[in-house]
Write a protein that holds these residues in place. Sequence first.
Motif, short mmCIF file in Angstrom:
data_model
loop_
_atom_site.label_atom_id
_atom_site.label_comp_id
_atom_site.label_asym_id
_atom_site.label_seq_id
_atom_site.Cartn_x
_atom_site.Cartn_y
_atom_site.Cartn_z
N ASP A 126 0.84 -1.32 -0.03
CA ASP A 126 -0.13 0.02 -0.11
C ASP A 126 0.90 1.20 0.00
O ASP A 126 0.70 2.06 -0.85
N THR A 127 1.87 1.32 0.76
CA THR A 127 2.85 2.29 0.71
C THR A 127 3.46 2.52 -0.44
O THR A 127 3.60 3.90 -0.85
N ASN A 128 4.05 1.62 -1.09
CA ASN A 128 4.53 1.58 -2.42
C ASN A 128 3.74 2.21 -3.52
O ASN A 128 3.99 2.95 -4.24
N GLU A 129 2.21 1.80 -3.32
CA GLU A 129 1.40 2.34 -4.25
C GLU A 129 1.20 3.78 -4.10
O GLU A 129 1.12 4.78 -5.09
N ASP A 130 1.02 4.22 -2.87
CA ASP A 130 0.66 5.47 -2.36
C ASP A 130 1.78 6.37 -2.98
O ASP A 130 1.70 7.50 -3.43
N LEU A 131 3.10 5.86 -2.78
CA LEU A 131 4.27 6.69 -3.19
C LEU A 131 4.15 6.72 -4.78
O LEU A 131 4.35 8.11 -5.32
N SER A 132 3.82 5.57 -5.48
CA SER A 132 3.72 5.71 -6.86
C SER A 132 2.72 6.60 -7.37
O SER A 132 2.99 7.41 -8.32
N ASN A 133 1.64 6.69 -6.66
CA ASN A 133 0.49 7.46 -7.02
C ASN A 133 0.76 8.87 -6.94
O ASN A 133 0.62 9.90 -7.65
N LYS A 182 3.33 10.17 -9.58
CA LYS A 182 2.45 10.35 -10.81
C LYS A 182 1.51 11.71 -10.56
O LYS A 182 1.58 12.59 -11.66
N LEU A 183 1.07 11.95 -9.58
CA LEU A 183 0.41 13.21 -9.54
C LEU A 183 1.12 14.34 -9.51
O LEU A 183 0.80 15.43 -10.21
N ASN A 231 1.00 17.38 -12.19
CA ASN A 231 0.74 18.92 -11.71
C ASN A 231 1.89 19.77 -12.19
O ASN A 231 1.79 20.85 -12.88
N ILE A 232 3.06 19.27 -12.41
CA ILE A 232 4.33 19.97 -12.87
C ILE A 232 4.18 20.20 -14.20
O ILE A 232 4.10 21.19 -14.83
N SER A 233 3.75 19.35 -15.19
CA SER A 233 3.50 19.22 -16.39
C SER A 233 2.50 19.94 -16.77
O SER A 233 2.65 20.78 -17.74
N ASN A 234 1.53 20.09 -16.16
CA ASN A 234 0.25 20.91 -16.35
C ASN A 234 0.67 22.32 -16.14
O ASN A 234 0.32 23.32 -16.93
N GLY A 235 1.33 22.66 -15.08
CA GLY A 235 1.90 24.02 -14.82
C GLY A 235 2.69 24.42 -15.82
O GLY A 235 2.41 25.79 -16.55
N ILE A 236 3.63 23.77 -16.24
CA ILE A 236 4.50 24.24 -17.38
C ILE A 236 3.73 24.50 -18.60
O ILE A 236 3.87 25.21 -19.38
N GLN A 237 2.86 23.55 -18.98
CA GLN A 237 2.05 23.88 -20.21
C GLN A 237 1.42 24.95 -20.19
O GLN A 237 1.01 25.89 -21.12
#
Length: 92
Positions: A17-24, A27-28, A32-38
């Motif tokens: 669960d911790t690994n999945e939370d970290l992965s999510n 990704k988020l 967010n960074i990509s959307n901000g740059i765009q």
Amino acid sequence: MKPRSLHTSDESSNNTDTNEDLSNAKKLFHANISNGIQALVFKQGYSRARAAHLILEQIRQFDAPPQEDQVFRVMHHLGLGIEAATQAIIVA
């Protein structure tokens, strides 16, 4: 005889669960960074480099800039230029 795991099934489940939370979270963060740059590039007319710099400055807002020795270690270890190494440290 097969070695026994030191982790119980509950602990293994929590690690997953911790690994999945970290992965999510990663990704988020990336989205967010990509959307901000765009948004800065297409809506404000900023260059991609300037947009990335502004977002990194916001991430680092209250932190001191990376130390010179940190930057040079990252440059050497990852084979990056000074700007890319500085960005990598800020994001990390």
